[in-house]
Design a protein around this motif. Structure first.
Motif, PDB file in Angstrom:
ATOM      1  N   ARG A  38      42.598  51.768  28.933  1.00 30.05           N
ATOM      2  CA  ARG A  38      42.537  50.510  29.680  1.00 30.05           C
ATOM      3  C   ARG A  38      41.510  50.538  30.799  1.00 30.05           C
ATOM      4  NH1 ARG A  38      47.937  50.926  28.213  1.00 30.05           N
ATOM      5  NH2 ARG A  38      48.598  49.266  26.798  1.00 30.05           N
ATOM      6  N   GLU A  91      47.221  35.506  29.930  1.00 33.83           N
ATOM      7  CA  GLU A  91      47.993  36.640  30.471  1.00 33.83           C
ATOM      8  C   GLU A  91      48.680  36.270  31.784  1.00 33.83           C
ATOM      9  OE1 GLU A  91      48.745  39.028  28.744  1.00 33.83           O
ATOM     10  OE2 GLU A  91      47.163  39.255  27.268  1.00 33.83           O
ATOM     11  N   PHE A  94      51.659  34.529  30.844  1.00 33.24           N
ATOM     12  CA  PHE A  94      52.607  35.484  30.266  1.00 33.24           C
ATOM     13  C   PHE A  94      53.330  36.249  31.369  1.00 33.24           C
ATOM     14  CE2 PHE A  94      53.454  39.900  28.955  1.00 33.24           C
ATOM     15  CZ  PHE A  94      54.326  39.694  27.896  1.00 33.24           C
ATOM     16  N   TYR A  95      52.567  36.875  32.260  1.00 31.12           N
ATOM     17  CA  TYR A  95      53.193  37.733  33.276  1.00 31.12           C
ATOM     18  C   TYR A  95      53.958  36.930  34.322  1.00 31.12           C
ATOM     19  CZ  TYR A  95      51.074  41.941  31.409  1.00 31.12           C
ATOM     20  OH  TYR A  95      50.753  42.992  30.592  1.00 31.12           O
ATOM     21  N   TRP A 103      61.131  42.104  28.673  1.00 32.02           N
ATOM     22  CA  TRP A 103      59.770  42.443  28.224  1.00 32.02           C
ATOM     23  C   TRP A 103      58.982  43.047  29.394  1.00 32.02           C
ATOM     24  CZ3 TRP A 103      56.640  38.756  24.466  1.00 32.02           C
ATOM     25  CH2 TRP A 103      55.568  39.470  23.921  1.00 32.02           C
ATOM     26  N   LEU A 107      57.234  46.825  29.787  1.00 32.52           N
ATOM     27  CA  LEU A 107      55.808  47.045  30.064  1.00 32.52           C
ATOM     28  C   LEU A 107      55.573  47.806  31.363  1.00 32.52           C
ATOM     29  CD1 LEU A 107      54.236  43.616  29.024  1.00 32.52           C
ATOM     30  CD2 LEU A 107      54.172  45.786  27.785  1.00 32.52           C
ATOM     31  N   LEU A 110      53.788  51.063  31.599  1.00 34.92           N
ATOM     32  CA  LEU A 110      52.391  51.069  31.141  1.00 34.92           C
ATOM     33  C   LEU A 110      51.445  50.588  32.232  1.00 34.92           C
ATOM     34  CD1 LEU A 110      52.815  49.551  27.548  1.00 34.92           C
ATOM     35  CD2 LEU A 110      52.419  51.934  28.145  1.00 34.92           C
ATOM     36  N   THR A 112      50.507  47.562  32.906  1.00 36.93           N
ATOM     37  CA  THR A 112      49.613  46.448  32.537  1.00 36.93           C
ATOM     38  C   THR A 112      49.850  45.251  33.449  1.00 36.93           C
ATOM     39  OG1 THR A 112      51.240  45.667  30.919  1.00 36.93           O
ATOM     40  CG2 THR A 112      49.507  47.117  30.098  1.00 36.93           C
ATOM     41  N   ASP A 113      48.829  44.419  33.590  1.00 37.63           N
ATOM     42  CA  ASP A 113      48.993  43.169  34.334  1.00 37.63           C
ATOM     43  C   ASP A 113      48.031  42.119  33.784  1.00 37.63           C
ATOM     44  OD1 ASP A 113      46.480  43.658  35.390  1.00 37.63           O
ATOM     45  OD2 ASP A 113      47.282  44.667  37.163  1.00 37.63           O
ATOM     46  N   LYS A 116      42.173  41.657  33.132  1.00 38.04           N
ATOM     47  CA  LYS A 116      41.623  42.356  31.956  1.00 38.04           C
ATOM     48  C   LYS A 116      40.128  42.606  32.118  1.00 38.04           C
ATOM     49  CE  LYS A 116      45.708  41.973  30.100  1.00 38.04           C
ATOM     50  NZ  LYS A 116      46.578  43.156  30.193  1.00 38.04           N
ATOM     51  N   HIS A 172      44.325  44.720  21.857  1.00 31.53           N
ATOM     52  CA  HIS A 172      44.709  43.682  22.820  1.00 31.53           C
ATOM     53  C   HIS A 172      45.093  42.429  22.039  1.00 31.53           C
ATOM     54  CE1 HIS A 172      44.956  41.411  26.429  1.00 31.53           C
ATOM     55  NE2 HIS A 172      43.902  40.657  26.163  1.00 31.53           N
ATOM     56  N   THR A 173      46.252  41.879  22.370  1.00 32.69           N
ATOM     57  CA  THR A 173      46.737  40.695  21.662  1.00 32.69           C
ATOM     58  C   THR A 173      47.147  39.616  22.645  1.00 32.69           C
ATOM     59  OG1 THR A 173      48.899  41.759  21.582  1.00 32.69           O
ATOM     60  CG2 THR A 173      47.552  41.908  19.593  1.00 32.69           C
TER      61      THR A 173
END
Ligand code: IYR
Length: 224
Positions: A38, A91, A94-95, A103, A107, A110, A112-113, A116, A172-173
């Motif tokens: 990442r 994203e 999403f977040y 979910w 995460l 990991l 992630t945020d 990107k 990445h999705t």
């Protein structure tokens, strides 16, 4: 079997069993070093590496050999920026609102945020589209089969080939991904399924320790 054209099955190497086991082990030792990345470097990677990896992906088993995939390879700064901007909008949603607590909890290890930056930094973004219609030959317009499975297997081959070439990847999705049709100039009947980000890791790249733990054989396999 119905009548159809054939050629002999290609000779596979006649390894002694010990060598088969050693080779299977050595493949495992090589593939187990793959790590999702990442933090990418902006160091260039030759297009020829990506071309060969896509050729490898294109040999994946698939429905009726219709090869229901398209790989849109983004190398230009403008298109990478367009992907990053659109992905970050999705994203953020999403977040901040869409993801369930469960979910987000999954995460958390990991790290992630919604940001990107690597989508602009890495040299290549390979956007993999599934084709609902197509056929065995370019220009065909027939029904395709097992598109999700076929694209999934081809993506695995692609990632393995890139790893073997010494490159780091990230699957990445962003969800939804429809914006990728426009950025990649692909027709509406193609479904963007995955972005594989490829390049060299940044010198200070890290991996979440959570990602290192893999299930033991007896937890993922049974013998009947
Ligand atoms: N697509 C989001 C969220 C995400 C979801 C899963 I499941 C992951 O394994 C990693 C990320 C993102 O890219 O941040």
């Amino acid at each position: 079997m119905t009548d159809h054209d054939t050629v002999p099955y290609a000779d596979l190497p006649a390894y002694p069993d010990e060598e088969r086991i050693a080779r299977a082990k050595s493949f495992y030792e090589a593939i187990r070093t793959r790590r999702t990345c990442r933090q990418f470097s902006d160091a260039p990677v030759p297009r020829a590496v990506i071309e060969q990896a896509i050729l490898a992906a294109g040999t994946a088993p698939n429905g009726a050999n219709h090869q229901p995939w398209h790989f849109a390879v983004i190398g230009s700064a403008e298109r990478k920026r367009a992907v990053r901007e659109a992905a970050e909008v999705e994203e953020k949603a999403f977040y901040e609102t869409k993801a369930s607590d469960e979910w987000l909890e999954a995460l958390a290890p990991l790290g992630t945020d919604k940001d990107k930056p690597y989508l602009e930094i890495a040299p290549w973004l390979i956007v993999i589209f599934g084709q609902r219609r197509g056929g065995p030959n370019p220009g065909d317009d027939k029904q395709n089969y097992y598109v999700t499975e076929s694209v999934g297997i081809a993506s695995g081959f692609l990632i393995a080939a890139l790893h073997d070439a010494g490159l780091a990847t990230l699957t990445h999705t962003p969800n939804p991904m429809k914006f990728l049709n426009e950025v990649c100039e692909r027709p509406a009947n193609e479904k963007p399924m995955m972005i594989v980000v490829a390049g060299k890791p940044a010198p200070d790249a890290t991996v979440p320790t959570h990602a290192l733990s893999k299930k033991q054989l007896d937890a993922i396999a049974s013998w009947l």
